[in-house]
Design an enzyme around this catalytic site. Structure first.
Site, PDB file in Angstrom:
ATOM      1  CG  HIS A 138      -1.815   1.147   1.400  1.00 40.61           C
ATOM      2  ND1 HIS A 138      -3.181   1.075   1.235  1.00 40.61           N
ATOM      3  CD2 HIS A 138      -1.553   2.435   1.726  1.00 40.61           C
ATOM      4  CE1 HIS A 138      -3.715   2.288   1.449  1.00 40.61           C
ATOM      5  NE2 HIS A 138      -2.753   3.127   1.752  1.00 40.61           N
ATOM      6  CD  GLU A 139       1.783   3.457   3.668  1.00 43.17           C
ATOM      7  OE1 GLU A 139       2.114   4.612   3.359  1.00 43.17           O
ATOM      8  OE2 GLU A 139       0.639   3.174   4.066  1.00 43.17           O
TER       9      GLU A 139
HETATM   10 ZN    ZN Z   1      -2.750   5.129   2.222  1.00 42.32          ZN
END
Ligand code: ZN
Length: 160
Positions: A138-139
C-alpha cells in the site's frame, strides 16, 4: 501539517528518491518527526507516506502501534523497493488516511520482501507476511501515485 485527501494532485505524482547524503539533513529529520507525530494521532493509521503530507519523496513510516517495539522492526523506510512478491494473493480489507471513510478489498500478495534505507542511511532488507506485507504494498503504491481505490472492489462508505 495535515494529511492530504484523494483529490490532491501531489498524491498522484511519482515521488522522488531521497539522496543518501540528505537522509541526515535537518529537512528530512524534521519531516520524519512531523510524520511520526501526525501518524500517532490517528486512530486507525497504520502507516503514512511522505506524499500524504505534501512531500513527494520516497519515504514512508509505519506506526509503532503496528510495529510494536522499534528494536524488532524498522519503522522508517527511505527509498523502499519491493524486491519480491509472492504469487499467492488474497483480497484484503483496506483503507487509507487519504481516502477517509472509504474501505474496500484489494488483492495483495500475501508475502513480500522490501529493501530500504533507515533513518541512519543504513540499507536493510525485510521480509513480511500478512498485515505488514499489505502495508508495504500500500505504501509503495503511494510513492508511485497509486491509491488503493484504484484497484479496490466492494468499496464501502463508512456510516457517519
Ligand atoms: Zn494510504
Amino acid at each position: 501539517m495535515e494529511i492530504l485527501q484523494k483529490e490532491n494532485p501531489i498524491l498522484r505524482e511519482k515521488a522522488q528518491e531521497i539522496d543518501l547524503e540528505d537522509i541526515s539533513s535537518a529537512k528530512i529529520k524534521k519531516l520524519i518527526a512531523d510524520m511520526k507525530k501526525i501518524l500517532e494521532k490517528q486512530e486507525n493509521g497504520a502507516a503514512l507516506a511522505a506524499p500524504q503530507v505534501g512531500e513527494p519523496l520516497r519515504l514512508f513510516i509505519i506506526s509503532e502501534k503496528i510495529s510494536g517495539d522499534e528494536k524488532t522492526i524498522h519503522t522508517i523506510y527511505i527509498n523502499p523497493e519491493i524486491t519480491k512478491l509472492s504469487k499467492k494473493t488474497e483480497w484484503m480489507e483496506e483503507g487509507c488516511l487519504s481516502v477517509k471513510g472509504i474501505y474496500g478489498k484489494v488483492k495483495r500478495s500475501t508475502n513480500c520482501n522490501i529493501v530500504a534505507y533507515d533513518e541512519n542511511g543504513k540499507k536493510f532488507t525485510r521480509g513480511a507476511g500478512g498485515l505488514l506485507a499489505q502495508i508495504f504494498q500500500h505504501e509503495t503504491d503511494h510513492l508511485n501515485g497509486i491509491l488503493f481505490i484504484d484497484k479496490a472492489k466492494d468499496l464501502q462508505q463508512e456510516e457517519k
